[in-house]
Design a protein around this motif. Sequence first.
Motif, PDB file in Angstrom:
ATOM      1  N   LEU A   1      15.251   2.558   2.850  1.00 31.41           N
ATOM      2  CA  LEU A   1      16.292   2.665   1.821  1.00 31.41           C
ATOM      3  C   LEU A   1      15.400   2.190   0.193  1.00 31.41           C
ATOM      4  CD1 LEU A   1      19.045   3.019   0.772  1.00 31.41           C
ATOM      5  CD2 LEU A   1      19.389   0.588   1.582  1.00 31.41           C
ATOM      6  N   VAL A   2      14.724   0.959   0.587  1.00 33.51           N
ATOM      7  CA  VAL A   2      14.203   0.481  -0.562  1.00 33.51           C
ATOM      8  C   VAL A   2      13.300   1.422  -1.093  1.00 33.51           C
ATOM      9  CG1 VAL A   2      12.743  -1.520  -1.279  1.00 33.51           C
ATOM     10  CG2 VAL A   2      14.743  -1.874   0.062  1.00 33.51           C
ATOM     11  N   LEU A   3      12.355   2.030  -0.140  1.00 36.65           N
ATOM     12  CA  LEU A   3      11.135   3.212  -0.812  1.00 36.65           C
ATOM     13  C   LEU A   3      11.878   4.210  -1.598  1.00 36.65           C
ATOM     14  CD1 LEU A   3       8.322   3.188   1.936  1.00 36.65           C
ATOM     15  CD2 LEU A   3       8.210   2.337  -0.500  1.00 36.65           C
ATOM     16  N   CYS A   4      13.028   4.610  -0.979  1.00 34.79           N
ATOM     17  CA  CYS A   4      13.823   5.906  -1.696  1.00 34.79           C
ATOM     18  C   CYS A   4      14.066   5.323  -2.900  1.00 34.79           C
ATOM     19  CB  CYS A   4      15.230   6.348  -0.578  1.00 34.79           C
ATOM     20  SG  CYS A   4      14.576   7.133   0.661  1.00 34.79           S
ATOM     21  N   PHE A   5      14.805   4.254  -3.259  1.00 34.26           N
ATOM     22  CA  PHE A   5      15.310   3.773  -4.524  1.00 34.26           C
ATOM     23  C   PHE A   5      13.991   3.600  -5.495  1.00 34.26           C
ATOM     24  CE2 PHE A   5      19.017   1.442  -2.812  1.00 34.26           C
ATOM     25  CZ  PHE A   5      20.214   2.557  -3.367  1.00 34.26           C
ATOM     26  N   CYS A   6      12.832   3.132  -5.083  1.00 32.93           N
ATOM     27  CA  CYS A   6      11.878   3.074  -5.816  1.00 32.93           C
ATOM     28  C   CYS A   6      11.349   4.448  -6.192  1.00 32.93           C
ATOM     29  CB  CYS A   6      10.816   2.314  -5.308  1.00 32.93           C
ATOM     30  SG  CYS A   6      11.221   0.561  -4.889  1.00 32.93           S
ATOM     31  N   VAL A   7      11.015   5.177  -5.313  1.00 31.59           N
ATOM     32  CA  VAL A   7      10.703   6.703  -5.499  1.00 31.59           C
ATOM     33  C   VAL A   7      11.693   7.360  -6.430  1.00 31.59           C
ATOM     34  CG1 VAL A   7      10.152   8.968  -4.543  1.00 31.59           C
ATOM     35  CG2 VAL A   7       9.090   6.807  -3.588  1.00 31.59           C
ATOM     36  N   TYR A   8      13.001   7.418  -6.248  1.00 32.31           N
ATOM     37  CA  TYR A   8      13.881   7.943  -7.237  1.00 32.31           C
ATOM     38  C   TYR A   8      13.771   7.363  -8.478  1.00 32.31           C
ATOM     39  CZ  TYR A   8      17.902   9.213  -9.396  1.00 32.31           C
ATOM     40  OH  TYR A   8      19.174   9.676 -10.376  1.00 32.31           O
ATOM     41  N   ILE A   9      13.299   6.165  -8.838  1.00 40.28           N
ATOM     42  CA  ILE A   9      13.266   5.796 -10.240  1.00 40.28           C
ATOM     43  C   ILE A   9      11.825   6.230 -10.671  1.00 40.28           C
ATOM     44  CG2 ILE A   9      12.947   3.634 -11.442  1.00 40.28           C
ATOM     45  CD1 ILE A   9      14.598   2.015  -9.452  1.00 40.28           C
ATOM     46  N   LEU A  10      10.954   6.382  -9.989  1.00 39.33           N
ATOM     47  CA  LEU A  10       9.722   7.031 -10.573  1.00 39.33           C
ATOM     48  C   LEU A  10       9.883   8.535 -10.725  1.00 39.33           C
ATOM     49  CD1 LEU A  10       7.050   5.347  -8.224  1.00 39.33           C
ATOM     50  CD2 LEU A  10       7.303   5.075 -10.721  1.00 39.33           C
ATOM     51  N   ALA A  11      10.538   9.213  -9.910  1.00 43.14           N
ATOM     52  CA  ALA A  11      10.663  10.837 -10.082  1.00 43.14           C
ATOM     53  C   ALA A  11      11.485  11.106 -11.421  1.00 43.14           C
ATOM     54  CB  ALA A  11      11.007  11.153  -8.455  1.00 43.14           C
TER      55      ALA A  11
ATOM     56  N   PHE B   1      11.693   8.319   2.579  1.00 44.28           N
ATOM     57  CA  PHE B   1      12.549   7.894   3.635  1.00 44.28           C
ATOM     58  C   PHE B   1      11.564   8.151   4.844  1.00 44.28           C
ATOM     59  CE2 PHE B   1      15.384   9.184   6.973  1.00 44.28           C
ATOM     60  CZ  PHE B   1      16.335   8.217   6.833  1.00 44.28           C
ATOM     61  N   ILE B   2      10.964   9.311   5.160  1.00 43.97           N
ATOM     62  CA  ILE B   2      10.143   9.280   6.048  1.00 43.97           C
ATOM     63  C   ILE B   2       9.074   8.179   6.218  1.00 43.97           C
ATOM     64  CG2 ILE B   2       8.582  10.824   7.472  1.00 43.97           C
ATOM     65  CD1 ILE B   2      10.304  13.373   6.411  1.00 43.97           C
ATOM     66  N   SER B   3       8.451   7.842   5.256  1.00 46.54           N
ATOM     67  CA  SER B   3       7.360   6.953   5.155  1.00 46.54           C
ATOM     68  C   SER B   3       8.095   5.441   5.463  1.00 46.54           C
ATOM     69  CB  SER B   3       6.819   6.910   3.889  1.00 46.54           C
ATOM     70  OG  SER B   3       6.042   8.092   3.615  1.00 46.54           O
ATOM     71  N   GLY B   4       9.073   5.193   4.819  1.00 51.58           N
ATOM     72  CA  GLY B   4      10.018   3.911   5.246  1.00 51.58           C
ATOM     73  C   GLY B   4      10.245   3.945   6.737  1.00 51.58           C
ATOM     74  N   ILE B   5      10.856   4.949   7.123  1.00 49.92           N
ATOM     75  CA  ILE B   5      11.141   4.921   8.826  1.00 49.92           C
ATOM     76  C   ILE B   5       9.813   4.586   9.294  1.00 49.92           C
ATOM     77  CG2 ILE B   5      11.806   6.268  10.715  1.00 49.92           C
ATOM     78  CD1 ILE B   5      14.245   5.351   9.110  1.00 49.92           C
TER      79      ILE B   5
ATOM     80  N   TRP C   1       0.910  -1.153   0.160  1.00 48.29           N
ATOM     81  CA  TRP C   1      -0.012   0.103  -0.004  1.00 48.29           C
ATOM     82  C   TRP C   1       0.733   1.301   0.107  1.00 48.29           C
ATOM     83  CZ3 TRP C   1      -4.701  -0.342  -1.165  1.00 48.29           C
ATOM     84  CH2 TRP C   1      -5.612  -1.351  -0.894  1.00 48.29           C
ATOM     85  N   VAL C   2       1.682   1.383   0.814  1.00 45.62           N
ATOM     86  CA  VAL C   2       2.809   2.577   0.953  1.00 45.62           C
ATOM     87  C   VAL C   2       3.407   2.759  -0.410  1.00 45.62           C
ATOM     88  CG1 VAL C   2       4.639   3.645   2.238  1.00 45.62           C
ATOM     89  CG2 VAL C   2       2.983   2.313   3.145  1.00 45.62           C
ATOM     90  N   LEU C   3       4.123   1.758  -1.092  1.00 44.74           N
ATOM     91  CA  LEU C   3       4.554   1.862  -2.215  1.00 44.74           C
ATOM     92  C   LEU C   3       3.590   2.084  -3.354  1.00 44.74           C
ATOM     93  CD1 LEU C   3       7.081   1.309  -3.878  1.00 44.74           C
ATOM     94  CD2 LEU C   3       6.408  -0.839  -4.611  1.00 44.74           C
ATOM     95  N   VAL C   4       2.428   1.917  -3.552  1.00 49.74           N
ATOM     96  CA  VAL C   4       1.578   2.289  -4.508  1.00 49.74           C
ATOM     97  C   VAL C   4       1.163   3.720  -4.255  1.00 49.74           C
ATOM     98  CG1 VAL C   4      -0.863   1.762  -5.352  1.00 49.74           C
ATOM     99  CG2 VAL C   4       0.889  -0.025  -4.846  1.00 49.74           C
ATOM    100  N   VAL C   5       0.959   4.055  -2.922  1.00 46.87           N
ATOM    101  CA  VAL C   5       0.301   5.334  -2.792  1.00 46.87           C
ATOM    102  C   VAL C   5       1.432   6.401  -3.221  1.00 46.87           C
ATOM    103  CG1 VAL C   5      -0.254   7.099  -0.955  1.00 46.87           C
ATOM    104  CG2 VAL C   5      -1.283   4.788  -1.186  1.00 46.87           C
TER     105      VAL C   5
ATOM    106  N   PRO D   1      14.561  -4.002  11.001  1.00 49.76           N
ATOM    107  CA  PRO D   1      15.521  -3.248  11.151  1.00 49.76           C
ATOM    108  C   PRO D   1      15.274  -1.842  10.399  1.00 49.76           C
ATOM    109  CG  PRO D   1      16.364  -5.432  10.535  1.00 49.76           C
ATOM    110  CD  PRO D   1      14.864  -5.453  10.166  1.00 49.76           C
ATOM    111  N   LEU D   2      15.600  -0.889  11.418  1.00 53.75           N
ATOM    112  CA  LEU D   2      15.294   0.433  11.089  1.00 53.75           C
ATOM    113  C   LEU D   2      16.221   0.983   9.806  1.00 53.75           C
ATOM    114  CD1 LEU D   2      13.808   2.808  12.098  1.00 53.75           C
ATOM    115  CD2 LEU D   2      15.787   3.607  13.387  1.00 53.75           C
ATOM    116  N   GLY D   3      15.704   1.336   8.665  1.00 59.73           N
ATOM    117  CA  GLY D   3      16.373   1.728   7.633  1.00 59.73           C
ATOM    118  C   GLY D   3      16.168   0.741   6.110  1.00 59.73           C
ATOM    119  N   VAL D   4      15.660  -0.119   6.674  1.00 59.95           N
ATOM    120  CA  VAL D   4      15.403  -1.401   5.383  1.00 59.95           C
ATOM    121  C   VAL D   4      14.399  -0.647   4.397  1.00 59.95           C
ATOM    122  CG1 VAL D   4      14.846  -3.604   4.928  1.00 59.95           C
ATOM    123  CG2 VAL D   4      16.064  -3.181   6.690  1.00 59.95           C
ATOM    124  N   HIS D   5      12.968  -0.599   4.826  1.00 61.90           N
ATOM    125  CA  HIS D   5      12.024  -0.131   4.160  1.00 61.90           C
ATOM    126  C   HIS D   5      12.439   1.291   3.437  1.00 61.90           C
ATOM    127  CE1 HIS D   5      10.054  -3.417   5.865  1.00 61.90           C
ATOM    128  NE2 HIS D   5       9.428  -3.477   4.638  1.00 61.90           N
TER     129      HIS D   5
END
Length: 158
Positions: free
Chosen positions: A75-85, A56-60, A34-38, A69-73
């Motif tokens: 980091l991954v969400l940052c990569f995905c949003v960077y690709i989209l942006a 980054f804030i949503s992933g935290i 859900w978070v990735l899709v939104v 572990p803090l930072g996993v989601h």
Amino acid sequence: MRPRHYVIALSIMVALVLQIVPLPSQADTYRPDWVLVVLAYWTMALPHRVNVGVAFISGIALDILLGTPLGVHSLVLCFCVYILAANYQRLRNYSVWQQCVIIGLLSAFYHLLSFWLLHLLNDIFFLYEYMLPVVTSMAIWPWVFWLLRKLRRQLKIV
């Protein structure tokens, strides 16, 4: 302030709640991202307002809610949003059904990268069930897209 100033934050909070709502164990393996899709919708629609920092804030927040572990989601969400942006102008021109495929590929990347990070940290093993949310994320994309686009247009969010 008008309610339209809070719509993006509220939609991300609703996605976070949907990400942790209890489901039966059979349905939990199919839980969409859900978070990735939104975040994907808002990044493609308003890349100047929803960017890597919001991811980054949503992933935290997602890491805290899921107990990973803090930072996993984040980091991954940052990569995905960077690709989209980086490709939002091209992705906007695709039809919703073509965007479903893009969301599926992005969700697969999300799950593979988060598995890899969790494997490095916790020594977990890969199961094919980790990839089942890719299908449901693709399936919910048209409805999330149409709902958030209708909300954005009615409230004139720019």
